[in-house]
Design a protein around this motif. Sequence first.
Motif, mmCIF file in Angstrom:
data_model
loop_
_atom_site.group_PDB
_atom_site.id
_atom_site.type_symbol
_atom_site.label_atom_id
_atom_site.label_comp_id
_atom_site.label_asym_id
_atom_site.label_seq_id
_atom_site.Cartn_x
_atom_site.Cartn_y
_atom_site.Cartn_z
ATOM 1 N N ASN A 97 96.527 57.167 103.925
ATOM 2 C CA ASN A 97 96.760 57.184 102.480
ATOM 3 C C ASN A 97 97.364 58.521 102.053
ATOM 4 O OD1 ASN A 97 95.679 54.550 102.038
ATOM 5 N ND2 ASN A 97 93.636 55.404 102.303
ATOM 6 N N GLY A 98 98.569 58.761 102.528
ATOM 7 C CA GLY A 98 99.236 60.027 102.280
ATOM 8 C C GLY A 98 98.864 61.038 103.349
ATOM 9 N N SER A 99 99.783 61.936 103.664
ATOM 10 C CA SER A 99 99.511 62.897 104.735
ATOM 11 C C SER A 99 98.425 63.890 104.353
ATOM 12 C CB SER A 99 100.794 63.634 105.121
ATOM 13 O OG SER A 99 101.396 64.243 104.004
ATOM 14 N N ARG A 100 98.231 64.127 103.069
ATOM 15 C CA ARG A 100 97.244 65.123 102.645
ATOM 16 C C ARG A 100 95.846 64.774 103.103
ATOM 17 N NH1 ARG A 100 96.548 67.474 96.507
ATOM 18 N NH2 ARG A 100 94.425 68.265 96.682
ATOM 19 N N GLU A 101 95.402 63.539 102.848
ATOM 20 C CA GLU A 101 94.032 63.193 103.226
ATOM 21 C C GLU A 101 93.879 63.148 104.741
ATOM 22 O OE1 GLU A 101 92.615 60.348 104.632
ATOM 23 O OE2 GLU A 101 94.214 58.839 104.587
ATOM 24 N N ALA A 102 94.952 62.808 105.448
ATOM 25 C CA ALA A 102 94.868 62.763 106.899
ATOM 26 C C ALA A 102 94.823 64.161 107.503
ATOM 27 C CB ALA A 102 96.049 61.977 107.450
ATOM 28 N N VAL A 200 94.259 71.438 119.529
ATOM 29 C CA VAL A 200 95.072 70.342 119.001
ATOM 30 C C VAL A 200 96.115 70.915 118.044
ATOM 31 C CG1 VAL A 200 95.041 68.228 117.592
ATOM 32 C CG2 VAL A 200 93.202 68.681 119.260
ATOM 33 N N ILE A 201 97.318 70.366 118.072
ATOM 34 C CA ILE A 201 98.376 70.751 117.139
ATOM 35 C C ILE A 201 98.551 69.639 116.115
ATOM 36 C CG2 ILE A 201 100.823 71.281 116.856
ATOM 37 C CD1 ILE A 201 100.829 72.395 119.690
ATOM 38 N N ALA A 202 98.421 70.001 114.834
ATOM 39 C CA ALA A 202 98.663 69.077 113.728
ATOM 40 C C ALA A 202 100.008 69.435 113.113
ATOM 41 C CB ALA A 202 97.555 69.191 112.684
ATOM 42 N N ALA A 203 101.014 68.584 113.326
ATOM 43 C CA ALA A 203 102.383 68.857 112.890
ATOM 44 C C ALA A 203 102.647 68.145 111.566
ATOM 45 C CB ALA A 203 103.375 68.396 113.947
ATOM 46 N N ASP A 204 102.605 68.910 110.483
ATOM 47 C CA ASP A 204 102.830 68.384 109.140
ATOM 48 C C ASP A 204 104.339 68.327 108.901
ATOM 49 O OD1 ASP A 204 102.960 67.850 106.440
ATOM 50 O OD2 ASP A 204 101.708 69.531 105.812
ATOM 51 N N GLU A 205 104.886 67.110 108.818
ATOM 52 C CA GLU A 205 106.337 66.922 108.753
ATOM 53 C C GLU A 205 106.771 66.119 107.530
ATOM 54 O OE1 GLU A 205 106.764 67.112 113.630
ATOM 55 O OE2 GLU A 205 107.204 65.234 112.602
ATOM 56 N N CYS A 206 106.057 66.297 106.418
ATOM 57 C CA CYS A 206 106.316 65.435 105.258
ATOM 58 C C CYS A 206 107.641 65.733 104.571
ATOM 59 C CB CYS A 206 105.158 65.520 104.268
ATOM 60 S SG CYS A 206 104.955 67.114 103.456
ATOM 61 N N PHE A 238 102.270 64.167 111.430
ATOM 62 C CA PHE A 238 101.944 63.585 110.122
ATOM 63 C C PHE A 238 103.240 63.434 109.328
ATOM 64 C CE2 PHE A 238 98.367 65.798 111.705
ATOM 65 C CZ PHE A 238 97.216 65.252 111.168
ATOM 66 N N SER A 239 103.411 62.277 108.697
ATOM 67 C CA SER A 239 104.566 62.092 107.828
ATOM 68 C C SER A 239 104.153 61.260 106.631
ATOM 69 C CB SER A 239 105.726 61.434 108.572
ATOM 70 O OG SER A 239 106.923 61.539 107.816
ATOM 71 N N SER A 240 105.055 61.151 105.669
ATOM 72 C CA SER A 240 104.711 60.545 104.391
ATOM 73 C C SER A 240 105.952 59.962 103.743
ATOM 74 C CB SER A 240 104.090 61.613 103.472
ATOM 75 O OG SER A 240 103.986 61.144 102.148
ATOM 76 N N LEU A 241 105.747 58.954 102.905
ATOM 77 C CA LEU A 241 106.837 58.394 102.101
ATOM 78 C C LEU A 241 107.040 59.143 100.790
ATOM 79 C CD1 LEU A 241 106.157 54.561 102.540
ATOM 80 C CD2 LEU A 241 108.098 55.842 103.462
ATOM 81 N N SER A 242 106.118 60.003 100.412
ATOM 82 C CA SER A 242 106.148 60.612 99.075
ATOM 83 C C SER A 242 107.470 61.284 98.778
ATOM 84 C CB SER A 242 105.007 61.618 98.928
ATOM 85 O OG SER A 242 103.762 60.974 98.981
ATOM 86 N N LYS A 243 107.900 62.191 99.661
ATOM 87 C CA LYS A 243 109.137 62.939 99.445
ATOM 88 C C LYS A 243 110.353 62.134 99.898
ATOM 89 C CE LYS A 243 105.977 66.363 99.302
ATOM 90 N NZ LYS A 243 104.521 66.147 99.431
ATOM 91 N N ARG A 244 110.220 61.455 101.032
ATOM 92 C CA ARG A 244 111.325 60.681 101.595
ATOM 93 C C ARG A 244 111.803 59.598 100.650
ATOM 94 N NH1 ARG A 244 111.667 55.711 104.113
ATOM 95 N NH2 ARG A 244 113.181 55.505 105.828
ATOM 96 N N SER A 245 110.849 58.895 100.030
ATOM 97 C CA SER A 245 111.183 57.703 99.241
ATOM 98 C C SER A 245 110.798 57.819 97.768
ATOM 99 C CB SER A 245 110.491 56.477 99.844
ATOM 100 O OG SER A 245 110.912 56.260 101.182
ATOM 101 N N ASN A 246 110.361 59.015 97.326
ATOM 102 C CA ASN A 246 109.989 59.247 95.923
ATOM 103 C C ASN A 246 108.885 58.303 95.453
ATOM 104 O OD1 ASN A 246 112.005 61.332 95.422
ATOM 105 N ND2 ASN A 246 113.496 59.675 95.609
ATOM 106 N N VAL A 247 107.823 58.213 96.253
ATOM 107 C CA VAL A 247 106.687 57.354 95.906
ATOM 108 C C VAL A 247 105.363 58.112 96.082
ATOM 109 C CG1 VAL A 247 107.782 55.124 96.307
ATOM 110 C CG2 VAL A 247 106.780 56.351 98.240
#
Length: 403
Positions: A97-102, A200-206, A238-247
């Motif tokens: 549910n969005g990259s933030r919570e993950a 562990v590496i957490a790669a935030d790629e939003c 980690f990725s997200s639709l928020s920025k990519r798709s404006n949602v």
Amino acid sequence: MNPLLDQLQPYPFEKLRQLFAGITPDPAYRPISLGIGEPKHPTPAFIQQTLADSLGGLASYPTTAGSDALRATIAGWLERRYGLPKLDPATQVLPVNGSREALFALAQTVIDPSRDALVLCPNPFYQIYEGAAYLAGAQPYFANSDPARNFSPDYKSIPAEVWARVQLLYLCSPGNPTGAVLSLDEWEELFALSDRYGFVIAADECYSEIYFKDVAPLGGLEAAHQLGRTGYPRLIAFSSLSKRSNVPGMRSGFVAGDADIMKKFLLYRTYHGSAMSPAIQAASIAAWDDEAHVAENRAKYIAKFSQITPMLQQVLDVALPDAGFYLWAHVGKLTTLSDTEYARRLYAEYNVTVLPGSFVARDAHGINPGQGRIRMALVAEQDECLEAARRIVEFTQKQANRR
């Protein structure tokens, strides 16, 4: 109450609210905010329509793992975008549910607080990393960005005794707020450290789909594949639709990578109650399967940055970033103002909001790497961003004349 909550700092926007307390901006100017990284371009109509057409699914409980169709769609996008070999949607991909919570939840999954754990974070950084570390029973360790290294931290300078305690490393590439993208050599260095010390590496790629060059930013899974790291050991992207798709309101993203970590992460999320609505899943499938709207969105950012960056370079120390929708500027080119005083006066005199850089960084190793800088989110439509830039130029020139 959980005593770990007492370690959390106010969020940057709460600090901004306090900074602006008691100020009435000049009413001659309509308000323009470059402070919050919330996409303002319109949500594509086909995504909205798919969401509306899928509301019948609200009558059923969704599974935490998401639908087979959504996981397969995400796996397909990863394969196309990064040139990866076929991923296993059942074990290597999980909708969130969005990259933030993950990003927050992963720390609760992988940290063993009984071992005096450290979570290594870039500095400046997305504040969720720090909160996740504290609430998992660990301590954050900040690696300061270096402007001379394209704002990458000098990981080689971190002592071995620190690395021995690191259990999780957060990366943001393209970076928030710097816009910097990690190179393959930098990924290779970090993978070697992960192999040596077991973190562990957490790669935030939003921000991965907003970029200004012909070549798309390198991703963590892509780097691992190019370096022959089969199975992506100790790596979660980690990725997200928020920025990519404006949602941003859909709260839809994914995590992908090491199947062993993903298995434990799914277990944690099953108890946490993190299932995605069936309607959001359907709209997400439509969004991940379409690239035309992403290219159109990217073109809007390219147009804005190509006009605004040269304007601001007249008065600020700023450069076109590798990617993302932020400008990370130093205010000391023409003024002696601190980042907080610059933001405060700009708001009071010109009704433009920017975020002081020191609000998204911490004092570490003798410096605050955000000090003297401001973050500007060019998320509004072009005319509004251009108007904000004109005001910033005029304001800064006035400050220079007051010196």
